[in-house]
Write an enzyme that holds these catalytic residues in place. Structure first.
Site: not given
Ligand SMILES: [Zn+2]
Length: 358
Positions: A68, A70, A98, A127-128, A151
């Site tokens: 991801h 973001d 991350d 995603e977050e 991830d």
């Molecule tokens: Zn992540």
């Protein structure tokens, strides 16, 4: 080779991309993919989907690598520093390993792998904040039926399952009044919300089931009976039916307790993710294990009560194991990643590509 990967990682973390603000990061990726020999485009939602031709693995089924783009907050103005082989932020922000370490590792692996099947690389947005990017991904552009989500933090574990997840938003409406002069005319929304929350079972309810209230807001002045209070709750379970039952029970409890306090509750309960677990002998899990064994790591399979893009892929029939990127203390301002761990992750991905090309 690791210097180029580290440089690219540092470049990427300097691009602000808190959830919802990924445009610059996605533009960067279009260029970075082209430089790595792939073909990338954004889908209608702004996710980046790229394709890399096979190298010696022609005719093999394509695999999907996914990350991801973001980050969580505070993620604006990240300034990475390397000290004794460990990369961290200056301390006021997260680092953004991350999941940008995953992206840097994947791109470097795609550059250096001598053998690989056709590879698709999908980098999602948002995603977050609820997996919005992957939920809106243009799946028509994904041909792969299996792959790897880069991830997980630790290289020692492979995530094979995630929970069902319910987000429960509550608005409590009471009645405003002067707190000293005529409190009897008011209905205290904060007190009603507190009563509802006190009636909930929170924390770990069984090995695979949790519930939480994470945010509460209400009131404007000390000397007024507050007429509104909102709070945000959630629940998760490894077993979908348990999550459904728990969410229903939470909604019922909140409503009855708020009403017993004389206030009204407006409640929305959204099932944002459905529990899914892939078997330990699934192809992608076996390949990930073998690749990690090659670099001396005896990885173990775990189920997590957090959730990742893999839940959505697996629910859509694309088998995805979640492998580590080597980051530590994600979602905090002490987030860090050791260059040595990035190199291990890189070696794992190169080996995954090799094994997938046979
Ligand atoms: Zn992540």
């Amino acid at each position: 080779m690791s210097e180029r990967m580290v440089q690219q990682f540092m470049e990427m973390v300097r691009i602000d991309s808190e959830s919802g603000n990924e445009a610059a990061m996605m533009q960067y990726l279009l260029k970075a993919v082209a430089e790595a020999g792939g073909d990338a485009a954004l889908d209608g939602y702004g996710n980046c989907i790229a394709r890399f031709p096979a190298r010696g693995g022609e005719g093999q089924p394509p695999i999907l690598l996914s990350c991801h783009g973001d980050t969580v907050k505070p993620g604006v103005g990240i300034e990475p520093v390397i000290e004794n082989g460990v990369i961290r932020s200056r301390g006021e922000t997260i680092l953004g390993a991350d999941d940008k370490a995953g992206i840097a590792e994947a791109l470097e692996a795609l550059r250096i792998a001598e053998v690989r099947p056709p590879v698709e690389l999908a980098v999602s947005r948002q995603e977050e904040v609820g997996l919005h990017g992957v939920k809106n991904l243009d799946f028509g552009r994904i041909k792969a039926r299996r792959g790897f989500l880069l991830d997980n933090d630790s290289l020692e574990t492979i995530v094979i399952g995630g929970p069902s997840y319910f987000a429960i938003d509550v608005k409590v409406a009471g009645k405003a009044a002067h707190a000293g002069m005529e409190p009897e005319k008011g209905i205290n929304a904060i007190a009603a919300a507190a009563r509802a929350i006190a009636g909930l079972k929170l924390g770990r309810l069984d090995a695979g089931t949790t519930a939480n209230v994470g945010v509460i807001q209400g009131g404007l002045i000390r000397n007024g009976v507050p007429d509104s209070c909102t709070f945000l709750a959630e629940c998760r379970s490894a077993v979908h039916e348990k999550a459904v039952a728990l969410a229903d029970e939470m909604v019922r409890t909140i409503r009855s307790q708020v009403e017993a306090a004389g206030a009204r509750a407006e409640i929305t309960s959204n099932n944002l993710c459905r529990a899914v677990t892939i078997p330990e002998d699934a192809w992608s899990v076996k390949i990930a294990k073998q690749a990690l064994a090659k670099i001396g790591i005896d990885a173990r399979c775990i189920f997590i009560t957090g959730f990742t893009d893999a839940s959505i892929y697996n629910n859509r029939g694309i088998e995805m194991a979640v492998v580590g990127i080597g980051a530590r203390d994600e979602h905090t301002t002490s987030e860090s990643i050791a260059v040595a761990d990035m190199e291990k992750a890189l070696a794992m991905i190169v080996e995954i590509l090799r094994l997938s090309a046979r």
